[in-house]
Design a protein around this motif. Structure first.
Motif, mmCIF file in Angstrom:
data_model
loop_
_atom_site.group_PDB
_atom_site.id
_atom_site.type_symbol
_atom_site.label_atom_id
_atom_site.label_comp_id
_atom_site.label_asym_id
_atom_site.label_seq_id
_atom_site.Cartn_x
_atom_site.Cartn_y
_atom_site.Cartn_z
ATOM 1 N N TRP A 65 -33.056 -46.711 19.559
ATOM 2 C CA TRP A 65 -33.674 -48.035 19.679
ATOM 3 C C TRP A 65 -34.775 -47.961 20.727
ATOM 4 O O TRP A 65 -34.871 -47.003 21.482
ATOM 5 C CB TRP A 65 -32.631 -49.094 20.061
ATOM 6 C CG TRP A 65 -31.926 -48.843 21.372
ATOM 7 C CD1 TRP A 65 -30.821 -48.071 21.563
ATOM 8 C CD2 TRP A 65 -32.287 -49.357 22.654
ATOM 9 N NE1 TRP A 65 -30.464 -48.067 22.891
ATOM 10 C CE2 TRP A 65 -31.349 -48.842 23.588
ATOM 11 C CE3 TRP A 65 -33.309 -50.195 23.118
ATOM 12 C CZ2 TRP A 65 -31.406 -49.155 24.949
ATOM 13 C CZ3 TRP A 65 -33.375 -50.505 24.478
ATOM 14 C CH2 TRP A 65 -32.427 -49.988 25.372
ATOM 15 N N HIS A 86 -27.724 -50.469 25.461
ATOM 16 C CA HIS A 86 -28.688 -51.225 26.259
ATOM 17 C C HIS A 86 -28.187 -51.412 27.697
ATOM 18 O O HIS A 86 -28.973 -51.393 28.643
ATOM 19 C CB HIS A 86 -28.945 -52.583 25.614
ATOM 20 C CG HIS A 86 -29.414 -52.473 24.193
ATOM 21 N ND1 HIS A 86 -28.529 -52.359 23.142
ATOM 22 C CD2 HIS A 86 -30.657 -52.432 23.661
ATOM 23 C CE1 HIS A 86 -29.213 -52.263 22.004
ATOM 24 N NE2 HIS A 86 -30.506 -52.316 22.290
ATOM 25 N N VAL A 95 -33.195 -55.580 26.385
ATOM 26 C CA VAL A 95 -34.115 -54.931 25.444
ATOM 27 C C VAL A 95 -35.533 -55.000 26.001
ATOM 28 O O VAL A 95 -36.228 -53.995 26.107
ATOM 29 C CB VAL A 95 -34.059 -55.580 24.048
ATOM 30 C CG1 VAL A 95 -35.030 -54.880 23.090
ATOM 31 C CG2 VAL A 95 -32.651 -55.532 23.483
ATOM 32 N N ALA A 129 -31.219 -56.899 20.111
ATOM 33 C CA ALA A 129 -30.639 -55.557 19.950
ATOM 34 C C ALA A 129 -30.235 -55.301 18.506
ATOM 35 O O ALA A 129 -30.465 -54.220 17.962
ATOM 36 C CB ALA A 129 -29.439 -55.391 20.861
#
Length: 227
Positions: free
Chosen positions: A130, A158, A196, A215
Motif C-alpha cells: 500500500w 499502517h 494513510v 486503508a
C-alpha cells in the motif's frame, strides 16, 4: 393375460405416498435438530477475551499452520464511539489483515451466508503493498517517493509503519464520493491522525467529496471473505 387388481394398486399407491411423506418428515427433523440449519449467536454473546481467542484460533489455522507466515500479533481496533468492533492481525516477517466482527454472527434470513469474522481480502496473501496519499481538491496525490522517483510502498500495517505502539487504535468508517472505506487512526487531542495520509483531521462520517485517504474499501459480507 395379466390381471391387475385395481383396488390393490390404489392401496400400494397410498402406502407409497404415506411412506414418502413420513420419510420427508424424518429427514426434515434430522436436519433441524442435528445443527445442519445453523443457529449462530450474536457477537455480544461472547466476551472480548472470547473474541480474541476465536480469532486467534482462526488466524493460526489459516495463516500459521499452513506455513504462510512465521507468527502474528493481534490488536483490537475501535470505532468513533470507542466500541471494539475490529481486529488488526500483524504477521511476521511482514503483512497484515483487518478483520470485522459481525454483530449478528453472519446470519441472514436464517441461513449462514457468512461467518462472524470477515477479513478485508479474498486472497491469503497478507503482504500486498500500500502507499501513502492524500486528497487535494478531490484529487488523489501520492505522498512519498523513493530514490528512483517511484511511489514508496509498505507491506507492514499502517500502525506498524507509523510506529504506533501503546496508543489506542481506531478504525473509522467514512462514506465519501468515490472512495468509501476505513481510516486507520489514533487520537491527537480532539482530532485523529490518519495513518494513510499522516494528516490530522476532524472525523465526519459522511462527506460529498473525496476528503479522507482510506486503508481499505468496505468489507464484503460473503463466506469467501470469512476468516
Amino acid at each position: 393375460m395379466v390381471k391387475v387388481k385395481v383396488g390393490a394398486s390404489k392401496k400400494r399407491q397410498r402406502r407409497g405416498a404415506v411412506f414418502i411423506s413420513a420419510l420427508f418428515t424424518v429427514i426434515l427433523c434430522v436436519i433441524t435438530f442435528s445443527g445442519c440449519i445453523p443457529i449462530n449467536h450474536p457477537a455480544n454473546y461472547y466476551t472480548e477475551e472470547e473474541h480474541v481467542q476465536r480469532v486467534s484460533e482462526r488466524v493460526e489455522e489459516k495463516y500459521i499452520k499452513t506455513g504462510k507466515y512465521d507468527g502474528y500479533e493481534l490488536f483490537k481496533l475501535y470505532d468513533e464511539n470507542d466500541e471494539f468492533k475490529y481486529f488488526l492481525v500483524e504477521f511476521e516477517p511482514t503483512g497484515f489483515v483487518y478483520v470485522e466482527i459481525n454483530a449478528n454472527g453472519g446470519v441472514s434470513f436464517g441461513c449462514a451466508t457468512y461467518g462472524m469474522y470477515t477479513q478485508d481480502r479474498l486472497s491469503d496473501d497478507a503482504s500486498e503493498p500500500w502507499e501513502r496519499y492524500f486528497f487535494e481538491d478531490n484529487i488523489k496525490v501520492e505522498l512519498e517517493m523513493d530514490e528512483n522517483g517511484n511511489c514508496k510502498t509498505y507491506t507492514d500495517s499502517h500502525f506498524k509503519a507509523a510506529n504506533i505502539d501503546e496508543e489506542k487504535r481506531y478504525f473509522l468508517y467514512v462514506k465519501q464520493d468515490r472512495f468509501p472505506g476505513y481510516i486507520p487512526a489514533v487520537k491527537r487531542g480532539d482530532k485523529y491522525l490518519n495513518l494513510v495520509s499522516m494528516k490530522e483531521f476532524e472525523y465526519v462520517p459522511n462527506v460529498c467529496d473525496d476528503v479522507y485517504a482510506i486503508a481499505i474499501y468496505p468489507f464484503i459480507y460473503s463466506y469467501q471473505f470469512d476468516l
